[in-house]
Design an enzyme around this catalytic site. Structure first.
Site, PDB file in Angstrom:
ATOM      1  N   TYR A   1       0.832  -1.213   0.000  1.00  0.00           N
ATOM      2  CA  TYR A   1       0.000   0.000   0.000  1.00  0.00           C
ATOM      3  C   TYR A   1       0.862   1.256   0.000  1.00  0.00           C
ATOM      4  CZ  TYR A   1      -4.393  -2.477   0.494  1.00  0.00           C
ATOM      5  OH  TYR A   1      -5.489  -3.266   0.254  1.00  0.00           O
TER       6      TYR A   1
ATOM      7  N   TYR B   1     -14.381  -4.950   3.471  1.00  0.00           N
ATOM      8  CA  TYR B   1     -13.001  -5.278   3.097  1.00  0.00           C
ATOM      9  C   TYR B   1     -12.669  -6.625   3.730  1.00  0.00           C
ATOM     10  CZ  TYR B   1      -7.984  -5.472   2.678  1.00  0.00           C
ATOM     11  OH  TYR B   1      -6.705  -5.895   2.382  1.00  0.00           O
TER      12      TYR B   1
ATOM     13  N   ASP C   1     -16.444 -12.542   9.345  1.00  0.00           N
ATOM     14  CA  ASP C   1     -15.022 -12.230   9.196  1.00  0.00           C
ATOM     15  C   ASP C   1     -14.609 -11.408  10.425  1.00  0.00           C
ATOM     16  OD1 ASP C   1     -12.551 -11.205   8.669  1.00  0.00           O
ATOM     17  OD2 ASP C   1     -13.021 -10.475   6.651  1.00  0.00           O
TER      18      ASP C   1
ATOM     19  N   LYS D   1      -4.814 -11.659  12.362  1.00  0.00           N
ATOM     20  CA  LYS D   1      -4.348 -10.446  13.048  1.00  0.00           C
ATOM     21  C   LYS D   1      -3.975 -10.729  14.501  1.00  0.00           C
ATOM     22  CE  LYS D   1      -6.322  -6.967   9.981  1.00  0.00           C
ATOM     23  NZ  LYS D   1      -5.133  -6.374   9.392  1.00  0.00           N
TER      24      LYS D   1
HETATM   25  C1  LIG Z   1     -11.937  -7.784   8.225  1.00  0.00           C
HETATM   26  C2  LIG Z   1     -10.686  -8.178   7.506  1.00  0.00           C
HETATM   27  N1  LIG Z   1     -10.643  -9.324   6.830  1.00  0.00           N
HETATM   28  C3  LIG Z   1      -9.538  -9.724   6.187  1.00  0.00           C
HETATM   29  C4  LIG Z   1      -8.392  -8.949   6.175  1.00  0.00           C
HETATM   30  C5  LIG Z   1      -7.173  -9.399   5.446  1.00  0.00           C
HETATM   31  O1  LIG Z   1      -6.195  -9.777   6.346  1.00  0.00           O
HETATM   32  P1  LIG Z   1      -4.660  -9.891   5.898  1.00  0.00           P
HETATM   33  O2  LIG Z   1      -4.192  -8.507   5.638  1.00  0.00           O
HETATM   34  O3  LIG Z   1      -3.994 -10.537   7.064  1.00  0.00           O
HETATM   35  O4  LIG Z   1      -4.630 -10.745   4.677  1.00  0.00           O
HETATM   36  C6  LIG Z   1      -8.405  -7.739   6.861  1.00  0.00           C
HETATM   37  C7  LIG Z   1      -7.218  -6.867   6.867  1.00  0.00           C
HETATM   38  O5  LIG Z   1      -7.229  -5.727   7.231  1.00  0.00           O
HETATM   39  C8  LIG Z   1      -9.578  -7.334   7.550  1.00  0.00           C
HETATM   40  O6  LIG Z   1      -9.643  -6.178   8.216  1.00  0.00           O
END
Ligand SMILES: Cc1ncc(COP(=O)(O)O)c(C=O)c1O
Length: 424
Positions: free
Chosen positions: A19, A146, A239, A268
């Site tokens: 990014y 996202y 998610d 995370k």
């Molecule tokens: C809700 C959500 N799902 C999936 C992801 C993707 O995770 P990664 O960056 O570890 O691939 C993120 C990343 O910010 C996220 O906030």
């Protein structure tokens, strides 16, 4: 590493950052170490990590118990193929996650990060219906969602700046309105009325659309989405890559609505933010549709480092730290955030200050809005000069600190935002 090594030169010549527009003058800050809520750059300057380094650092940087668990595991079993083999950290972590997860989730599929946790959830959902002999291929996802940067995760994410170059390669999804302002439940009911027999799953970021602008949406809407999906036998994917492990208050955001999804994605904070690991939790009903003596019903998915023992050991150590004192720290952060939201709301140019658990967010009304807003970049630079790491999403500013952040740390972040706004 020799003392003559120049990290900036090597970085400039050889590294491609995420990014990051390398044509702009910003130069990455070389970090030498970190502890607690702070990063320390190569000149010894301390920076308060007010965004938990892209939302991963849970308890704090270099947290000693997690660091020790990693070191010990690295000396015992650093890695083994997870097909045909298992190990204590992996099996134990699966059991510990299930013990904490919403009722009904029973199986853990490990992967590498948030995007792969989402890929796995989407693949399980689609193949589940295929294994049952039902032709359901449609996924519904939210506006402003996202879910990551791999192709499946981009497909379910909202379309825009991040996905435009790949638009023709993304699969079709049914887009439901952003629950912050739209009637997402009504839209889902309408979708079911027209395409219900095609609908495999609905994917949501429970209560917090993160990268889409830290948009907070009500728990009763999540509960209603669960009711509607359950009534029609449609899978619900939560998610919780961002929201998991206490970020919104309880262990998982689904708990605000007393909702049990069919699939849950974690990453995370899963390892306390030390090393990458993803996990997709599924119900036994889903798992049962794959368990067979027919090998074509297998979930043909895996990664080289699936259930890496070091990552699992880190995660176990992190889970052990999510105790009552951590709950108290999270509540303290939320209280500080609420006070700050009231104070910042009073400033001209600040809109929609809001808090969900340990997340404070607001919009700065200056210039254009959206991810490319200049305000965000300007605040990021301003804050760094003052020793605070903020990374606004365009004109959406948020504070999402490690749980060890003190009120002094938090006050620094709030003051930086207030001073910046007042200087506009
Ligand atoms: C809700 C959500 N799902 C999936 C992801 C993707 O995770 P990664 O960056 O570890 O691939 C993120 C990343 O910010 C996220 O906030």
């Amino acid at each position: 590493m020799t003392s003559t090594f120049d990290v900036r030169v090597a970085d400039k010549n050889f590294v491609w950052h995420p990014y990051t527009q390398h044509g702009l003058p910003d130069v990455p800050i070389a970090i030498a170490s970190a502890d607690g809520a702070h990063l320390v750059d190569t000149s010894g300057r301390r920076i308060f990590d007010a965004i938990s380094s892209w939302w991963v650092t849970l308890h704090g940087h270099a947290q000693p118990q997690i660091a020790d668990a990693i070191a010990q595991q690295a000396r015992t079993l650093e890695q083994v193929i997870f097909a045909g083999f298992t190990h204590e950290p992996g099996a134990r972590l699966a059991a510990e996650l299930i013990a904490r997860a919403p009722a009904g989730l029973q199986r853990v599929f490990f992967s590498d990060d948030g995007s792969t946790a989402v890929e796995v959830a989407v693949k399980i959902a689609l193949q589940y219906w295929q294994n049952r002999g039902e032709d359901r291929r449609l996924i519904a996802a939210l506006e402003n969602a996202y879910h990551g940067d791999t192709f499946g995760a981009m497909s379910v994410s909202d379309r825009g700046l991040f996905t435009d170059p790949f638009a023709t390669k993304l699969f079709e999804v049914a887009r439901l309105p952003d629950p912050v302002h739209g009637d997402v439940v009504g839209a889902l009911e309408q979708l079911i009325a027209t395409r219900g027999n095609e609908l495999a799953a609905v994917i949501v970021e429970p209560l917090l659309l993160g990268a889409g602008g830290m948009r907070m949406w009500p728990a009763p809407v999540l509960a209603a989405l669960r009711d509607v999906t359950s009534a029609h036998g449609i899978l619900l994917i939560a998610d919780e890559v961002l929201t998991g492990f206490g970020r919104t208050g309880p262990m998982f955001a689904c708990e605000h609505a007393n909702v049990s999804p069919d699939l849950m994605c974690l990453s995370k904070g899963l390892t306390g933010g030390f090393v990458p690991l993803g996990a997709t939790l599924a119900t036994e009903e889903l798992f049962a549709e794959f368990r067979s003596d027919d090998r074509t019903r297998t979930l043909f998915h895996g990664h080289s480092f699936t259930a890496n023992p070091i990552a699992c050991a880190a995660s176990l150590a992190s889970l052990a730290l999510l105790d009552d004192s951590c709950v108290a720290r999270r509540s303290a952060i939320e209280r500080e955030h609420r006070g700050a939201a009231a104070r910042l709301s009073a400033l001209p140019g600040v809109a929609n200050a809001r808090v969900l658990g340990t997340v404070l967010a607001l919009e700065i009304e200056a210039g254009r809005s959206g991810y490319l807003s200049e305000v965000g970049a300007a605040l990021r630079r301003y804050a760094l000069d003052r020793g605070v790491l903020l990374r606004p999403l365009g004109n959406t500013v948020y504070v999402l600190p490690p749980y060890c952040a003190t009120s002094t740390d938090l006050a620094c972040a709030y003051d930086v935002i207030a001073d910046f706004v007042e200087a506009q």
